[in-house]
Design an enzyme around this catalytic site. Structure first.
Site, PDB file in Angstrom:
ATOM      1  N   ARG A  79       2.054  11.449  -3.613  1.00  0.00           N
ATOM      2  CA  ARG A  79       1.651  10.126  -3.128  1.00  0.00           C
ATOM      3  C   ARG A  79       0.177   9.849  -3.400  1.00  0.00           C
ATOM      4  O   ARG A  79      -0.308   8.734  -3.179  1.00  0.00           O
ATOM      5  CB  ARG A  79       1.910  10.001  -1.617  1.00  0.00           C
ATOM      6  CG  ARG A  79       3.386  10.023  -1.248  1.00  0.00           C
ATOM      7  CD  ARG A  79       3.578  10.012   0.263  1.00  0.00           C
ATOM      8  NE  ARG A  79       3.497   8.689   0.830  1.00  0.00           N
ATOM      9  CZ  ARG A  79       4.567   7.953   1.179  1.00  0.00           C
ATOM     10  NH1 ARG A  79       5.782   8.409   1.033  1.00  0.00           N
ATOM     11  NH2 ARG A  79       4.404   6.742   1.698  1.00  0.00           N
ATOM     12  N   TYR A 130      -1.450   6.881  -5.424  1.00  0.00           N
ATOM     13  CA  TYR A 130      -1.540   5.604  -4.704  1.00  0.00           C
ATOM     14  C   TYR A 130      -2.563   5.708  -3.567  1.00  0.00           C
ATOM     15  O   TYR A 130      -3.494   4.906  -3.485  1.00  0.00           O
ATOM     16  CB  TYR A 130      -0.155   5.268  -4.158  1.00  0.00           C
ATOM     17  CG  TYR A 130      -0.040   3.960  -3.426  1.00  0.00           C
ATOM     18  CD1 TYR A 130       0.025   2.746  -4.117  1.00  0.00           C
ATOM     19  CD2 TYR A 130       0.058   3.917  -2.037  1.00  0.00           C
ATOM     20  CE1 TYR A 130       0.164   1.543  -3.444  1.00  0.00           C
ATOM     21  CE2 TYR A 130       0.202   2.717  -1.352  1.00  0.00           C
ATOM     22  CZ  TYR A 130       0.256   1.534  -2.056  1.00  0.00           C
ATOM     23  OH  TYR A 130       0.404   0.333  -1.385  1.00  0.00           O
ATOM     24  N   GLY A 184      -5.993   6.489  -4.907  1.00  0.00           N
ATOM     25  CA  GLY A 184      -6.395   5.321  -5.706  1.00  0.00           C
ATOM     26  C   GLY A 184      -6.879   4.197  -4.790  1.00  0.00           C
ATOM     27  O   GLY A 184      -7.936   3.599  -5.014  1.00  0.00           O
ATOM     28  N   GLY A 188      15.495  11.203   9.757  1.00  0.00           N
ATOM     29  CA  GLY A 188      15.466   9.786  10.136  1.00  0.00           C
ATOM     30  C   GLY A 188      14.644   9.518  11.388  1.00  0.00           C
ATOM     31  O   GLY A 188      14.634   8.399  11.896  1.00  0.00           O
ATOM     32  N   GLN A 230       4.722   9.360  10.986  1.00  0.00           N
ATOM     33  CA  GLN A 230       4.570   8.255  11.944  1.00  0.00           C
ATOM     34  C   GLN A 230       3.540   7.260  11.434  1.00  0.00           C
ATOM     35  O   GLN A 230       2.631   7.622  10.679  1.00  0.00           O
ATOM     36  CB  GLN A 230       4.122   8.799  13.304  1.00  0.00           C
ATOM     37  CG  GLN A 230       2.915   9.712  13.210  1.00  0.00           C
ATOM     38  CD  GLN A 230       2.557  10.352  14.540  1.00  0.00           C
ATOM     39  OE1 GLN A 230       3.277  10.211  15.523  1.00  0.00           O
ATOM     40  NE2 GLN A 230       1.426  11.043  14.588  1.00  0.00           N
ATOM     41  N   ARG A 231       3.705   6.025  11.848  1.00  0.00           N
ATOM     42  CA  ARG A 231       2.723   5.018  11.446  1.00  0.00           C
ATOM     43  C   ARG A 231       2.833   3.803  12.352  1.00  0.00           C
ATOM     44  O   ARG A 231       3.903   3.234  12.510  1.00  0.00           O
ATOM     45  CB  ARG A 231       2.983   4.610  10.001  1.00  0.00           C
ATOM     46  CG  ARG A 231       1.778   3.966   9.382  1.00  0.00           C
ATOM     47  CD  ARG A 231       2.063   3.546   7.993  1.00  0.00           C
ATOM     48  NE  ARG A 231       1.992   4.613   7.030  1.00  0.00           N
ATOM     49  CZ  ARG A 231       2.690   4.605   5.894  1.00  0.00           C
ATOM     50  NH1 ARG A 231       3.533   3.645   5.649  1.00  0.00           N
ATOM     51  NH2 ARG A 231       2.541   5.570   5.023  1.00  0.00           N
TER      52      ARG A 231
HETATM   53  P1  NAD Z   1       4.979  -5.446  -5.671  1.00  0.00           P
HETATM   54  O1  NAD Z   1       5.257  -4.231  -6.463  1.00  0.00           O
HETATM   55  O2  NAD Z   1       6.107  -6.381  -5.399  1.00  0.00           O
HETATM   56  O3  NAD Z   1       3.806  -6.298  -6.332  1.00  0.00           O
HETATM   57  C1  NAD Z   1       2.764  -5.744  -7.069  1.00  0.00           C
HETATM   58  C2  NAD Z   1       2.502  -6.625  -8.265  1.00  0.00           C
HETATM   59  O4  NAD Z   1       1.413  -6.095  -9.045  1.00  0.00           O
HETATM   60  C3  NAD Z   1       3.704  -6.716  -9.214  1.00  0.00           C
HETATM   61  O5  NAD Z   1       3.958  -8.075  -9.516  1.00  0.00           O
HETATM   62  C4  NAD Z   1       3.265  -5.919 -10.441  1.00  0.00           C
HETATM   63  O6  NAD Z   1       3.894  -6.339 -11.631  1.00  0.00           O
HETATM   64  C5  NAD Z   1       1.768  -6.159 -10.426  1.00  0.00           C
HETATM   65  N1  NAD Z   1       0.983  -5.133 -11.137  1.00  0.00           N
HETATM   66  C6  NAD Z   1       1.097  -3.783 -11.022  1.00  0.00           C
HETATM   67  N2  NAD Z   1       0.189  -3.180 -11.804  1.00  0.00           N
HETATM   68  C7  NAD Z   1      -0.522  -4.169 -12.423  1.00  0.00           C
HETATM   69  C8  NAD Z   1      -1.582  -4.185 -13.360  1.00  0.00           C
HETATM   70  N3  NAD Z   1      -2.123  -3.052 -13.807  1.00  0.00           N
HETATM   71  N4  NAD Z   1      -2.053  -5.389 -13.797  1.00  0.00           N
HETATM   72  C9  NAD Z   1      -1.509  -6.549 -13.342  1.00  0.00           C
HETATM   73  N5  NAD Z   1      -0.501  -6.584 -12.464  1.00  0.00           N
HETATM   74  C10 NAD Z   1      -0.013  -5.416 -12.001  1.00  0.00           C
HETATM   75  O7  NAD Z   1       4.319  -4.947  -4.301  1.00  0.00           O
HETATM   76  P2  NAD Z   1       3.876  -5.770  -2.999  1.00  0.00           P
HETATM   77  O8  NAD Z   1       4.636  -5.230  -1.846  1.00  0.00           O
HETATM   78  O9  NAD Z   1       3.883  -7.224  -3.254  1.00  0.00           O
HETATM   79  O10 NAD Z   1       2.375  -5.256  -2.834  1.00  0.00           O
HETATM   80  C11 NAD Z   1       1.258  -6.063  -3.194  1.00  0.00           C
HETATM   81  C12 NAD Z   1      -0.034  -5.353  -2.798  1.00  0.00           C
HETATM   82  O11 NAD Z   1      -0.055  -5.106  -1.400  1.00  0.00           O
HETATM   83  C13 NAD Z   1      -0.205  -3.997  -3.491  1.00  0.00           C
HETATM   84  O12 NAD Z   1      -1.572  -3.843  -3.851  1.00  0.00           O
HETATM   85  C14 NAD Z   1       0.163  -3.006  -2.410  1.00  0.00           C
HETATM   86  O13 NAD Z   1      -0.501  -1.782  -2.582  1.00  0.00           O
HETATM   87  C15 NAD Z   1      -0.284  -3.732  -1.149  1.00  0.00           C
HETATM   88  N6  NAD Z   1       0.484  -3.268   0.017  1.00  0.00           N
HETATM   89  C16 NAD Z   1       1.769  -3.684   0.228  1.00  0.00           C
HETATM   90  C17 NAD Z   1       2.480  -3.202   1.320  1.00  0.00           C
HETATM   91  C18 NAD Z   1       3.880  -3.649   1.622  1.00  0.00           C
HETATM   92  O14 NAD Z   1       4.479  -3.121   2.556  1.00  0.00           O
HETATM   93  N7  NAD Z   1       4.445  -4.603   0.921  1.00  0.00           N
HETATM   94  C19 NAD Z   1       1.884  -2.285   2.194  1.00  0.00           C
HETATM   95  C20 NAD Z   1       0.585  -1.862   1.920  1.00  0.00           C
HETATM   96  C21 NAD Z   1      -0.117  -2.379   0.840  1.00  0.00           C
HETATM   97  N1  UDP Z   2      13.340   6.053   3.503  1.00  0.00           N
HETATM   98  C1  UDP Z   2      14.652   6.393   3.791  1.00  0.00           C
HETATM   99  N2  UDP Z   2      15.637   5.963   2.948  1.00  0.00           N
HETATM  100  C2  UDP Z   2      15.387   5.211   1.856  1.00  0.00           C
HETATM  101  C3  UDP Z   2      14.036   4.841   1.563  1.00  0.00           C
HETATM  102  C4  UDP Z   2      13.056   5.287   2.412  1.00  0.00           C
HETATM  103  O1  UDP Z   2      14.920   7.068   4.792  1.00  0.00           O
HETATM  104  O2  UDP Z   2      16.340   4.858   1.139  1.00  0.00           O
HETATM  105  C5  UDP Z   2      12.267   6.488   4.418  1.00  0.00           C
HETATM  106  C6  UDP Z   2      11.091   7.169   3.722  1.00  0.00           C
HETATM  107  O3  UDP Z   2      11.325   8.548   3.583  1.00  0.00           O
HETATM  108  C7  UDP Z   2       9.961   6.862   4.695  1.00  0.00           C
HETATM  109  C8  UDP Z   2      10.349   5.507   5.302  1.00  0.00           C
HETATM  110  O4  UDP Z   2      11.733   5.344   5.037  1.00  0.00           O
HETATM  111  O5  UDP Z   2       9.908   7.826   5.722  1.00  0.00           O
HETATM  112  C9  UDP Z   2       9.582   4.347   4.688  1.00  0.00           C
HETATM  113  O6  UDP Z   2       9.683   4.446   3.292  1.00  0.00           O
HETATM  114  P1  UDP Z   2       9.137   3.337   2.294  1.00  0.00           P
HETATM  115  O7  UDP Z   2       9.357   3.863   0.922  1.00  0.00           O
HETATM  116  O8  UDP Z   2       9.707   2.013   2.642  1.00  0.00           O
HETATM  117  O9  UDP Z   2       7.567   3.201   2.606  1.00  0.00           O
HETATM  118  P2  UDP Z   2       6.388   4.237   2.936  1.00  0.00           P
HETATM  119  O10 UDP Z   2       6.910   5.633   2.975  1.00  0.00           O
HETATM  120  O11 UDP Z   2       5.406   4.033   1.846  1.00  0.00           O
HETATM  121  O12 UDP Z   2       5.921   3.790   4.279  1.00  0.00           O
END
Ligand code: NAD
Ligand code: UDP
Ligand code: UDP
Length: 314
Positions: free
Chosen positions: A141, A144, A147, A206, A275-276
């Site tokens: 992980r 990400y 990063g 779970g 947990q989160r």
């Molecule tokens: P998503 O994957 O649907 O959207 C990400 C978008 O970025 C996509 O359209 C993808 O094509 C584009 N992309 C990826 N790499 C790129 C690059 N190098 N240049 C240009 N475009 C690029 O994900 P999302 O859920 O919409 O997430 C959007 C942002 O929010 C991300 O930065 C993610 O880390 C952040 N975020 C989302 C969540 C969530 O739960 N949805 C949680 C935490 C953070």
């Molecule tokens: N998870 C799961 N089944 C799935 C996908 C995810 O049990 O098919 C679990 C995963 O292991 C994690 C939680 O659900 O504990 C949330 O996962 P997700 O990939 O949505 O986001 P993140 O782990 O980045 O919070």
């Protein structure tokens, strides 16, 4: 009227943000390399005179003229960000440098979509913004998590060193319509599996928890942060403090869908946080923001969406 750049604008969150910014009367430049984003997410905007789409990868420099930048480009689902981990780190770090360089040249405000993943597998629960996190730098992980952590560092250094006007938002798990059916995140996986009558894939026992925010609430928080007072940089948690185990989530979705799917237990992926849950006092105080949509209501909207697109794929 502002001209606003949204990177990652054809992704799940980005496309909802484009809708919102256009509704507020702005011009939107959506920049996306379509790695996880889809044109169908912005299809309804392509004929709007104030909307422009540019296919571009933000790891390469971008010279455009805008008044404000939302930096959302980055795959967010573990399945997708682990598919090409080097590209994920490049997008977070080099992408941040390019967007900060753009903001510095133009002297405009820039918002970073950071993440609760900066807390890693947290030892402190629930998580305040002051918690420094627990991330395995060499795990699967880390591309990400590290990063995004490095991107936060760059935002704060461009702010201190070059006076760039920054806003950093730590987003907790968000769900809703326009998630990709194969996105791989838990809410979309469980809903698609329940609708198709397939087994519900529970990773581990779970009992791990997450806090799920509905997309409409999240976008409201993002918009308020961008328009918050001068000098307030964050980082600020935006998420729904309601905390659920994955078993509880599965049960709720099965009840709502009325599905006969069975639970299937699979191994827990490496470094999966146990947990989160966000503490959102700062968002309440600084932005007057708190989530309004309860999990059940948000799930119903999301189930209706997937039900529609599984019948007529988009
Ligand atoms: P998503 O994957 O649907 O959207 C990400 C978008 O970025 C996509 O359209 C993808 O094509 C584009 N992309 C990826 N790499 C790129 C690059 N190098 N240049 C240009 N475009 C690029 O994900 P999302 O859920 O919409 O997430 C959007 C942002 O929010 C991300 O930065 C993610 O880390 C952040 N975020 C989302 C969540 C969530 O739960 N949805 C949680 C935490 C953070
Ligand atoms: N998870 C799961 N089944 C799935 C996908 C995810 O049990 O098919 C679990 C995963 O292991 C994690 C939680 O659900 O504990 C949330 O996962 P997700 O990939 O949505 O986001 P993140 O782990 O980045 O919070
Ligand atoms: N950059 C960009 N658009 C701009 C200005 C800069 O993409 O309008 C990129 C460019 O690739 C540059 C990076 O942002 O390398 C960082 O910019 P900065 O001014 O901080 O550094 P330098 O130009 O000295 O590398």
């Amino acid at each position: 009227m502002k001209r606003i750049l949204v990177t990652g604008g054809s992704g799940f969150l980005g496309s909802h943000l484009c809708d919102r910014l256009l509704k507020e009367g702005n011009e939107v430049l959506c920049v996306d390399n379509l790695f996880t984003g889809r044109k169908s997410n912005i299809h309804h905007l392509l004929d709007e005179k104030n909307f422009e789409f540019l296919r571009h990868d933000i790891t390469f420099p971008l010279y455009v003229e805008v008044d404000e930048i939302y930096n959302l480009a980055c795959p967010a689902s573990p399945v997708h960000y682990q598919f090409d981990p080097v590209q994920t780190a490049k997008t977070s770090v080099i992408g941040a440098i390019n967007m900060l360089g753009l903001a510095k040249r133009l002297k405009v405000r820039i918002l970073q979509a950071s993440t609760s993943e900066v807390y890693g597998d947290p030892e402190l629960h629930p998580q305040p913004e002051s918690y420094k996190g627990s991330v395995n730098t060499t795990g699967i992980r880390a591309c990400y998590d590290e990063g995004k952590r490095c991107a936060e560092t760059l935002f704060f250094d461009y702010h201190r060193q070059h006076g760039v006007d920054i806003k950093v938002m730590r987003i907790f798990n968000t769900y809703g319509p326009r998630m990709h059916p194969n996105d791989g995140r838990v809410v979309s996986n469980f809903i698609v599996q329940a609708l198709k009558g397939e087994d519900i894939t529970i990773f581990g026992d779970g009992l791990q928890t997450r806090s799920f925010c509905y997309v409409e609430d999240l976008i409201e928080g993002m918009y308020r942060l961008m328009n918050s007072r001068d000098g307030f940089t964050g980082p600020v948690n935006i998420g729904n403090p309601g905390e659920f185990t994955m078993l509880e989530l599965a049960q709720e979705i099965l009840d709502l869908v009325g599905s006969g799917s069975q639970l299937k237990f699979l191994p827990l992926p490496q470094d999966d946080p146990m947990q989160r849950q966000p503490i959102i006092h700062m968002a309440k105080k600084e932005l007057g923001w708190e989530p309004k949509v309860r999990l059940r209501e948000g799930l119903i909207e999301t189930i209706n969406y997937f039900d529609r697109i599984l019948k007529v794929p988009v």
